[in-house]
Design a protein around this motif. Structure first.
Motif, short mmCIF file in Angstrom:
data_model
loop_
_atom_site.label_atom_id
_atom_site.label_comp_id
_atom_site.label_asym_id
_atom_site.label_seq_id
_atom_site.Cartn_x
_atom_site.Cartn_y
_atom_site.Cartn_z
N ALA A 33 0.83 -1.21 0.00
CA ALA A 33 0.00 0.00 0.00
C ALA A 33 0.87 1.26 0.00
CB ALA A 33 -0.94 0.00 1.20
N GLY A 75 1.66 2.17 -3.32
CA GLY A 75 0.50 2.41 -4.17
C GLY A 75 -0.06 1.16 -4.84
N ASP A 76 0.44 -0.01 -4.50
CA ASP A 76 -0.04 -1.26 -5.10
C ASP A 76 -1.16 -1.83 -4.23
OD1 ASP A 76 -0.46 -3.69 -6.32
OD2 ASP A 76 1.66 -4.27 -6.37
N PHE A 77 -2.34 -1.28 -4.42
CA PHE A 77 -3.47 -1.64 -3.56
C PHE A 77 -4.05 -3.01 -3.91
CE2 PHE A 77 -3.22 3.01 -3.49
CZ PHE A 77 -2.90 3.14 -2.15
N GLU A 78 -3.86 -3.46 -5.12
CA GLU A 78 -4.29 -4.81 -5.48
C GLU A 78 -3.46 -5.84 -4.71
OE1 GLU A 78 -4.24 -7.46 -9.49
OE2 GLU A 78 -5.09 -5.44 -9.68
N ALA A 124 -1.82 -5.22 -1.95
CA ALA A 124 -2.14 -5.04 -0.53
C ALA A 124 -3.39 -5.84 -0.16
CB ALA A 124 -2.34 -3.56 -0.21
N ALA A 125 -4.41 -5.77 -1.01
CA ALA A 125 -5.64 -6.52 -0.73
C ALA A 125 -5.38 -8.02 -0.75
CB ALA A 125 -6.71 -6.16 -1.76
N VAL A 150 -3.69 0.31 5.35
CA VAL A 150 -3.91 0.20 3.90
C VAL A 150 -5.01 1.16 3.48
CG1 VAL A 150 -4.74 -1.33 2.07
CG2 VAL A 150 -3.01 -2.14 3.68
N ASP A 151 -6.09 1.23 4.23
CA ASP A 151 -7.18 2.17 3.91
C ASP A 151 -6.70 3.62 3.94
OD1 ASP A 151 -9.02 0.14 3.53
OD2 ASP A 151 -9.94 0.35 5.51
N TYR A 163 -3.59 4.72 3.37
CA TYR A 163 -2.77 4.93 2.18
C TYR A 163 -3.65 5.10 0.95
CZ TYR A 163 1.90 4.18 4.13
OH TYR A 163 3.07 4.30 4.84
N LYS A 164 -4.71 4.32 0.87
CA LYS A 164 -5.64 4.41 -0.27
C LYS A 164 -6.31 5.79 -0.30
CE LYS A 164 -7.79 0.56 -1.14
NZ LYS A 164 -8.75 -0.55 -1.13
#
Length: 106
Positions: free
Chosen positions: A31, A34-37, A39-40, A97-98, A100-101
């Protein structure tokens, strides 16, 4: 549960707890870049490790409730500690993570 089965269960708690926390750390790192996929995916992986640990705990609790007492050892306490810390860390990782998103969306 004999001593060997108990040891295997406790080692599973320790390993799954460590793996769950490690995956949560990786989620935060993903996260942060910026790699939220990713991270999830890492949060989901953390949840899967925690589910494995929870299943082992449930088995131990079921045996205890049915009258089959399992001695509490320092190793078992250590295993339970790993799980508790992993759960807390996983929860916090989800929040980070949230955050950062949200920051990335601004």
């Amino acid at each position: 549960m004999d001593e060997e089965e108990n040891l295997q269960t406790v080692m599973g708690l320790i390993m799954n707890g460590g793996n769950a926390k490690g995956a949560a750390v990786e989620a935060i790192k993903a996260a942060k870049t910026g790699d939220f996929e990713q991270a999830a995916a890492k949060l989901k992986q953390s949840d899967e490790f925690l589910s494995e640990a929870h299943n082992a705990q449930t088995g131990m609790l079921t045996q205890e409730a049915s009258g089959e007492h399992t001695p509490v050892t320092l190793l078992m306490v250590h295993g339970q500690d790993h799980i508790m810390n992993a759960i807390t860390f996983r929860d916090m990782a989800g929040e980070i993570v949230d955050l950062y998103k949200q920051l990335a969306e601004k």
